[in-house]
Design a protein around this motif. Sequence first.
Motif, PDB file in Angstrom:
ATOM      1  N   LEU A 286       0.871  -1.181   0.000  1.00 35.45           N
ATOM      2  CA  LEU A 286       0.000   0.000   0.000  1.00 35.45           C
ATOM      3  C   LEU A 286       0.901   1.221   0.000  1.00 35.45           C
ATOM      4  O   LEU A 286       1.470   1.586   1.035  1.00 35.45           O
ATOM      5  CB  LEU A 286      -0.926  -0.023   1.209  1.00 35.45           C
ATOM      6  CG  LEU A 286      -1.680  -1.353   1.428  1.00 35.45           C
ATOM      7  CD1 LEU A 286      -2.578  -1.262   2.643  1.00 35.45           C
ATOM      8  CD2 LEU A 286      -2.478  -1.734   0.196  1.00 35.45           C
ATOM      9  N   ARG A 287       1.055   1.854  -1.168  1.00 31.51           N
ATOM     10  CA  ARG A 287       2.107   2.848  -1.360  1.00 31.51           C
ATOM     11  C   ARG A 287       1.729   4.244  -0.904  1.00 31.51           C
ATOM     12  O   ARG A 287       2.549   5.150  -0.978  1.00 31.51           O
ATOM     13  CB  ARG A 287       2.512   2.877  -2.838  1.00 31.51           C
ATOM     14  CG  ARG A 287       3.077   1.535  -3.322  1.00 31.51           C
ATOM     15  CD  ARG A 287       3.645   1.650  -4.724  1.00 31.51           C
ATOM     16  NE  ARG A 287       4.195   0.374  -5.144  1.00 31.51           N
ATOM     17  CZ  ARG A 287       3.570  -0.517  -5.894  1.00 31.51           C
ATOM     18  NH1 ARG A 287       2.339  -0.256  -6.301  1.00 31.51           N
ATOM     19  NH2 ARG A 287       4.137  -1.656  -6.227  1.00 31.51           N
ATOM     20  N   GLY A 288       0.524   4.445  -0.479  1.00 34.98           N
ATOM     21  CA  GLY A 288       0.132   5.770  -0.018  1.00 34.98           C
ATOM     22  C   GLY A 288      -0.777   5.670   1.188  1.00 34.98           C
ATOM     23  O   GLY A 288      -0.911   4.617   1.806  1.00 34.98           O
ATOM     24  N   ALA A 289      -1.421   6.793   1.542  1.00 30.09           N
ATOM     25  CA  ALA A 289      -2.385   6.771   2.640  1.00 30.09           C
ATOM     26  C   ALA A 289      -3.442   5.716   2.340  1.00 30.09           C
ATOM     27  O   ALA A 289      -3.934   5.613   1.218  1.00 30.09           O
ATOM     28  CB  ALA A 289      -3.025   8.149   2.794  1.00 30.09           C
ATOM     29  N   ASN A 290      -3.800   4.919   3.331  1.00 31.98           N
ATOM     30  CA  ASN A 290      -4.633   3.757   3.064  1.00 31.98           C
ATOM     31  C   ASN A 290      -5.556   3.466   4.239  1.00 31.98           C
ATOM     32  O   ASN A 290      -5.574   4.205   5.231  1.00 31.98           O
ATOM     33  CB  ASN A 290      -3.746   2.544   2.751  1.00 31.98           C
ATOM     34  CG  ASN A 290      -2.752   2.263   3.863  1.00 31.98           C
ATOM     35  OD1 ASN A 290      -3.070   1.641   4.862  1.00 31.98           O
ATOM     36  ND2 ASN A 290      -1.513   2.748   3.699  1.00 31.98           N
ATOM     37  N   TYR A 291      -6.296   2.405   4.147  1.00 31.52           N
ATOM     38  CA  TYR A 291      -7.259   2.019   5.185  1.00 31.52           C
ATOM     39  C   TYR A 291      -6.593   1.816   6.542  1.00 31.52           C
ATOM     40  O   TYR A 291      -7.188   2.067   7.586  1.00 31.52           O
ATOM     41  CB  TYR A 291      -7.949   0.726   4.734  1.00 31.52           C
ATOM     42  CG  TYR A 291      -9.015   0.197   5.677  1.00 31.52           C
ATOM     43  CD1 TYR A 291     -10.314   0.684   5.623  1.00 31.52           C
ATOM     44  CD2 TYR A 291      -8.717  -0.801   6.605  1.00 31.52           C
ATOM     45  CE1 TYR A 291     -11.292   0.194   6.470  1.00 31.52           C
ATOM     46  CE2 TYR A 291      -9.692  -1.298   7.455  1.00 31.52           C
ATOM     47  CZ  TYR A 291     -10.975  -0.798   7.381  1.00 31.52           C
ATOM     48  OH  TYR A 291     -11.938  -1.292   8.217  1.00 31.52           O
ATOM     49  N   TRP A 292      -5.344   1.362   6.515  1.00 33.53           N
ATOM     50  CA  TRP A 292      -4.688   0.963   7.752  1.00 33.53           C
ATOM     51  C   TRP A 292      -3.825   2.056   8.379  1.00 33.53           C
ATOM     52  O   TRP A 292      -3.640   2.084   9.596  1.00 33.53           O
ATOM     53  CB  TRP A 292      -3.804  -0.259   7.491  1.00 33.53           C
ATOM     54  CG  TRP A 292      -4.566  -1.432   6.984  1.00 33.53           C
ATOM     55  CD1 TRP A 292      -4.647  -1.868   5.698  1.00 33.53           C
ATOM     56  CD2 TRP A 292      -5.383  -2.317   7.746  1.00 33.53           C
ATOM     57  NE1 TRP A 292      -5.457  -2.962   5.595  1.00 33.53           N
ATOM     58  CE2 TRP A 292      -5.925  -3.273   6.857  1.00 33.53           C
ATOM     59  CE3 TRP A 292      -5.711  -2.405   9.098  1.00 33.53           C
ATOM     60  CZ2 TRP A 292      -6.766  -4.288   7.270  1.00 33.53           C
ATOM     61  CZ3 TRP A 292      -6.542  -3.426   9.504  1.00 33.53           C
ATOM     62  CH2 TRP A 292      -7.071  -4.349   8.606  1.00 33.53           C
ATOM     63  N   ALA A 293      -3.239   2.915   7.556  1.00 33.00           N
ATOM     64  CA  ALA A 293      -2.277   3.888   8.087  1.00 33.00           C
ATOM     65  C   ALA A 293      -2.127   5.058   7.126  1.00 33.00           C
ATOM     66  O   ALA A 293      -2.498   4.974   5.952  1.00 33.00           O
ATOM     67  CB  ALA A 293      -0.916   3.215   8.299  1.00 33.00           C
ATOM     68  N   ARG A 294      -1.547   6.126   7.614  1.00 27.83           N
ATOM     69  CA  ARG A 294      -1.262   7.276   6.760  1.00 27.83           C
ATOM     70  C   ARG A 294       0.013   7.067   5.952  1.00 27.83           C
ATOM     71  O   ARG A 294       0.160   7.616   4.865  1.00 27.83           O
ATOM     72  CB  ARG A 294      -1.125   8.538   7.622  1.00 27.83           C
ATOM     73  CG  ARG A 294      -2.400   8.939   8.328  1.00 27.83           C
ATOM     74  CD  ARG A 294      -2.171  10.128   9.234  1.00 27.83           C
ATOM     75  NE  ARG A 294      -3.409  10.553   9.896  1.00 27.83           N
ATOM     76  CZ  ARG A 294      -3.475  11.523  10.777  1.00 27.83           C
ATOM     77  NH1 ARG A 294      -2.380  12.177  11.115  1.00 27.83           N
ATOM     78  NH2 ARG A 294      -4.620  11.846  11.335  1.00 27.83           N
ATOM     79  N   GLU A 295       0.938   6.299   6.515  1.00 29.43           N
ATOM     80  CA  GLU A 295       2.200   6.069   5.824  1.00 29.43           C
ATOM     81  C   GLU A 295       2.117   4.809   4.961  1.00 29.43           C
ATOM     82  O   GLU A 295       1.236   3.962   5.168  1.00 29.43           O
ATOM     83  CB  GLU A 295       3.352   5.940   6.824  1.00 29.43           C
ATOM     84  CG  GLU A 295       3.196   4.822   7.822  1.00 29.43           C
ATOM     85  CD  GLU A 295       2.411   5.240   9.051  1.00 29.43           C
ATOM     86  OE1 GLU A 295       1.976   4.333   9.786  1.00 29.43           O
ATOM     87  OE2 GLU A 295       2.236   6.457   9.272  1.00 29.43           O
ATOM     88  N   PRO A 296       3.012   4.647   3.985  1.00 32.85           N
ATOM     89  CA  PRO A 296       3.035   3.421   3.176  1.00 32.85           C
ATOM     90  C   PRO A 296       3.294   2.199   4.056  1.00 32.85           C
ATOM     91  O   PRO A 296       4.156   2.231   4.940  1.00 32.85           O
ATOM     92  CB  PRO A 296       4.201   3.660   2.204  1.00 32.85           C
ATOM     93  CG  PRO A 296       4.350   5.141   2.140  1.00 32.85           C
ATOM     94  CD  PRO A 296       4.006   5.637   3.512  1.00 32.85           C
ATOM     95  N   VAL A 297       2.545   1.145   3.817  1.00 32.42           N
ATOM     96  CA  VAL A 297       2.696  -0.074   4.615  1.00 32.42           C
ATOM     97  C   VAL A 297       2.620  -1.294   3.714  1.00 32.42           C
ATOM     98  O   VAL A 297       2.156  -1.224   2.569  1.00 32.42           O
ATOM     99  CB  VAL A 297       1.614  -0.192   5.720  1.00 32.42           C
ATOM    100  CG1 VAL A 297       1.725   0.941   6.714  1.00 32.42           C
ATOM    101  CG2 VAL A 297       0.214  -0.247   5.098  1.00 32.42           C
TER     102      VAL A 297
END
Length: 393
Positions: free
Chosen positions: A68-79
């Motif tokens: 997940l290279r951008g803001a996503n469901y889980w976090a603001r940072e890439p994860v």
Amino acid sequence: ADPASRKRPRKTAAQAADTVPDVEAVAAPDAATPPDADPATPRRRASDAIPGGLRPEPTLRILETRVLRGANYWAREPVIRQVVDLGVLEEFPSNRIPGFVDALVELLPTLEEHACSLGRRGGLITRLRDGTWAGHVAEHIALEFQNLAGTDVRHGKTRGTGEHGRYNVIFEYREEQVGIEAGRKAVGLVNHLVAPHDPAFDFDLMAELESLILMAERLAFGPSTQALIDEAAGRDIPYMRLDRYSLVQFGQGVHQQRIRATMTSRTSGIAVDIASDKKLTNRLLDSAGLPVPRSEVVDTEDEAVAAARRLGYPCVIKPLDGNHGRGVALDLRDEAAVRAAWPETLRQSRGGDVIVESYITGRDYRCLVIGGKLAAVAERVPAIVTADGEKTI
């Protein structure tokens, strides 16, 4: 479960909105599992009886990996999101696996720095001894492997998928391939610690960590590229790596700009051609009145030796069209040294030409100029080791 013991400011909402998402990768988990539910808090007591006389087995496996290279469901940072299946280990929290916690802490003592959800140094160790599940353990190991490889990451969480024994393991990354490999190695280490005497799950920590460090070093941006990326991040400009080298995109849509190392979308093609030819660059700088080393271009070993005699020792030989210091031989003091260095220098030359220069001592600085202004300076220092005269490295 937040593994950070050293807190840092979180991104603002504007920063999160500017981050480039990977549309294919962003997928909401099962609605039955809210992202705030903490699976590290046992749904049953660790002292509950294990049904059926089960024994802990190395059954942790990765079912799916998404970046997940951008803001996503889980976090603001890439994860990185891994869906893992615990198998039999769903019935065995960490304090129910003989020797597991002590062996893990002995192998990775730096896990002491992880605060986990307790918000204090040593918080993760407390959670391990009280009993937490294998997916949560793998999350922290993946983070620590990345830190030991030189990439600073801190945030992670583990949440159930809604299916028995399956979890979403979420952890921050800096370099995509390093993060994915760290997650894979983390699962391998957990399985090894569950069954340390099973050769099918053997895990050589030093060898695995060394390979991860080498990968991180190989994929790391150079100092100039990293300086540009840091400046973009400081200005809330989203960036995304486009290949495994140094091609990076800043911004989005019609406003995007791309760089490769220190070349940008606006860099002159003629300027690149000149900078790629060391002899031409030398001559143009000399004509501008700047001090430059004396040099000659050669294409055979004997010509290199003859040029070195004319220029005087010590001398330097390097590929005429090389970069990144590949094939450069410094402080050559006699004919034998020139001949010994020749094969590697010629191998690194794309066009087959080699430049011989007089050797100039001093410090080596790489200066990054943007829009006519000095933006960053890096001093390039050769790899050195200061020993104590006793121990062998």
